[in-house]
Design a protein around this motif. Structure first.
Motif, PDB file in Angstrom:
ATOM      1  N   ARG A 120       0.824  -1.212   0.000  1.00 21.32           N
ATOM      2  CA  ARG A 120       0.000   0.000   0.000  1.00 21.32           C
ATOM      3  C   ARG A 120       0.855   1.257   0.000  1.00 21.32           C
ATOM      4  O   ARG A 120       0.556   2.240  -0.688  1.00 21.32           O
ATOM      5  CB  ARG A 120      -0.933  -0.014   1.215  1.00 21.32           C
ATOM      6  CG  ARG A 120      -2.100  -0.969   1.042  1.00 21.32           C
ATOM      7  CD  ARG A 120      -3.039  -0.907   2.213  1.00 21.32           C
ATOM      8  NE  ARG A 120      -4.285  -1.590   1.898  1.00 21.32           N
ATOM      9  CZ  ARG A 120      -5.231  -1.861   2.785  1.00 21.32           C
ATOM     10  NH1 ARG A 120      -5.058  -1.516   4.046  1.00 21.32           N
ATOM     11  NH2 ARG A 120      -6.337  -2.474   2.429  1.00 21.32           N
ATOM     12  N   ARG A 121       1.924   1.257   0.772  1.00 18.64           N
ATOM     13  CA  ARG A 121       2.800   2.426   0.811  1.00 18.64           C
ATOM     14  C   ARG A 121       3.441   2.675  -0.543  1.00 18.64           C
ATOM     15  O   ARG A 121       3.533   3.818  -1.007  1.00 18.64           O
ATOM     16  CB  ARG A 121       3.890   2.235   1.871  1.00 18.64           C
ATOM     17  CG  ARG A 121       3.385   2.319   3.299  1.00 18.64           C
ATOM     18  CD  ARG A 121       4.532   2.176   4.270  1.00 18.64           C
ATOM     19  NE  ARG A 121       4.073   2.169   5.646  1.00 18.64           N
ATOM     20  CZ  ARG A 121       4.885   2.064   6.693  1.00 18.64           C
ATOM     21  NH1 ARG A 121       6.196   1.949   6.501  1.00 18.64           N
ATOM     22  NH2 ARG A 121       4.399   2.064   7.914  1.00 18.64           N
ATOM     23  N   LEU A 122       3.903   1.615  -1.186  1.00 19.12           N
ATOM     24  CA  LEU A 122       4.539   1.767  -2.493  1.00 19.12           C
ATOM     25  C   LEU A 122       3.550   2.282  -3.529  1.00 19.12           C
ATOM     26  O   LEU A 122       3.898   3.105  -4.377  1.00 19.12           O
ATOM     27  CB  LEU A 122       5.138   0.436  -2.949  1.00 19.12           C
ATOM     28  CG  LEU A 122       6.416   0.008  -2.224  1.00 19.12           C
ATOM     29  CD1 LEU A 122       6.803  -1.410  -2.612  1.00 19.12           C
ATOM     30  CD2 LEU A 122       7.561   0.967  -2.542  1.00 19.12           C
ATOM     31  N   MET A 123       2.309   1.809  -3.460  1.00 16.12           N
ATOM     32  CA  MET A 123       1.308   2.278  -4.409  1.00 16.12           C
ATOM     33  C   MET A 123       0.971   3.746  -4.174  1.00 16.12           C
ATOM     34  O   MET A 123       0.751   4.503  -5.118  1.00 16.12           O
ATOM     35  CB  MET A 123       0.037   1.420  -4.308  1.00 16.12           C
ATOM     36  CG  MET A 123       0.221  -0.020  -4.801  1.00 16.12           C
ATOM     37  SD  MET A 123       0.677  -0.131  -6.561  1.00 16.12           S
ATOM     38  CE  MET A 123       2.475  -0.189  -6.467  1.00 16.12           C
ATOM     39  N   ARG A 124       0.957   4.179  -2.910  1.00 14.23           N
ATOM     40  CA  ARG A 124       0.700   5.591  -2.617  1.00 14.23           C
ATOM     41  C   ARG A 124       1.860   6.471  -3.057  1.00 14.23           C
ATOM     42  O   ARG A 124       1.673   7.594  -3.498  1.00 14.23           O
ATOM     43  CB  ARG A 124       0.455   5.792  -1.111  1.00 14.23           C
ATOM     44  CG  ARG A 124      -0.843   5.203  -0.603  1.00 14.23           C
ATOM     45  CD  ARG A 124      -1.224   5.840   0.714  1.00 14.23           C
ATOM     46  NE  ARG A 124      -0.219   5.642   1.743  1.00 14.23           N
ATOM     47  CZ  ARG A 124      -0.192   4.617   2.585  1.00 14.23           C
ATOM     48  NH1 ARG A 124      -1.129   3.676   2.499  1.00 14.23           N
ATOM     49  NH2 ARG A 124       0.747   4.514   3.499  1.00 14.23           N
ATOM     50  N   GLN A 125       3.075   5.943  -2.957  1.00 11.19           N
ATOM     51  CA  GLN A 125       4.254   6.712  -3.327  1.00 11.19           C
ATOM     52  C   GLN A 125       4.473   6.754  -4.832  1.00 11.19           C
ATOM     53  O   GLN A 125       5.345   7.458  -5.315  1.00 11.19           O
ATOM     54  CB  GLN A 125       5.501   6.110  -2.663  1.00 11.19           C
ATOM     55  CG  GLN A 125       5.500   6.234  -1.150  1.00 11.19           C
ATOM     56  CD  GLN A 125       6.572   5.380  -0.501  1.00 11.19           C
ATOM     57  OE1 GLN A 125       7.358   4.731  -1.181  1.00 11.19           O
ATOM     58  NE2 GLN A 125       6.590   5.371   0.816  1.00 11.19           N
TER      59      GLN A 125
END
Length: 220
Positions: free
Chosen positions: A203-208
């Protein structure tokens, strides 16, 4: 207790949680959410008159707001966890069928589409047909290992921006990390990380937006 029951029923994208409540306070609810495998990955934003920001973050809160609430800040926080317009496409590259089934089980139900490849050559063939949003990659595989896959991704301009999370049982030395450093966002060590950590990392990578960073490890 009503909040926990509703969270199980609705599986919301995010939860806003007050601290000062009768019967069961917000800290207890947050702890219960984090201990429940079905709910642990849901982002929780604490909203309260009590200024205990550090405590909230330490207990796993995704954000912390004090009353009176700043509407714009609340919108920004909740907006981080808005469901994407289409499901995130994940390519799982792993030669061990049991491991593939285990990881797929963790990710199903997250509005993510998981495709599988048994080795590096099959992974590259799938990439030619359909570019994924993120790759979960084993390192030790027959025919073409994960190191070769990372190298191939870096040589192809259209693939360089795909975030790669390595899942491996190897204890990577400095030389191995150097080989991966330019093309891998994270390294997770098999049998030591929790499913919720994998979900949170994706999720963090997709937000970034898949910004390339140095290799980090959840094994330490």
């Amino acid at each position: 207790m009503d909040g926990l029951k509703l969270a199980k029923e609705l599986r919301p994208t995010a939860i806003t949680l007050d601290v000062l409540m009768p019967d069961l306070d917000g800290w207890s609810v947050l702890a219960a959410l984090r201990q429940d495998a079905e709910l642990a990955d849901i982002p929780v934003i604490m909203i309260t008159i009590v200024d205990e920001h550090r405590r909230g973050i330490a207990l796993g809160a995704a954000g912390y707001l004090t009353k009176p609430i700043d509407r714009e800040r609340l919108h920004r926080l909740v907006g981080r966890y808005r469901s994407p317009a289409r499901p995130t496409r994940i390519l799982l590259v792993e030669d061990d069928q049991i491991q593939r089934e285990r990881v797929r089980g963790w990710l199903e139900g997250q509005q993510w589409i998981v495709q599988e490849a048994e080795n590096g050559r099959e992974a590259l063939a799938r990439l030619q047909a359909d570019k994924p949003d993120l790759i979960l990659l084993d390192l030790m595989m027959p025919e073409m290992d994960g190191f070769a896959v990372v190298a191939a991704l870096q040589k192809e301009p259209g693939w360089r921006d795909i975030p790669v999370v390595v899942i491996t049982s190897l204890d990577l030395d400095a030389a191995a990390r150097e080989r991966l450093n330019s093309g891998v966002q994270s390294v997770l060590v098999k049998d030591t990380f929790r499913p919720t950590e994998l979900v949170d990392r994706i999720r963090r990578l997709m937000r970034q937006g898949g910004e390339t960073s140095a290799v980090s490890s959840l094994a330490s």
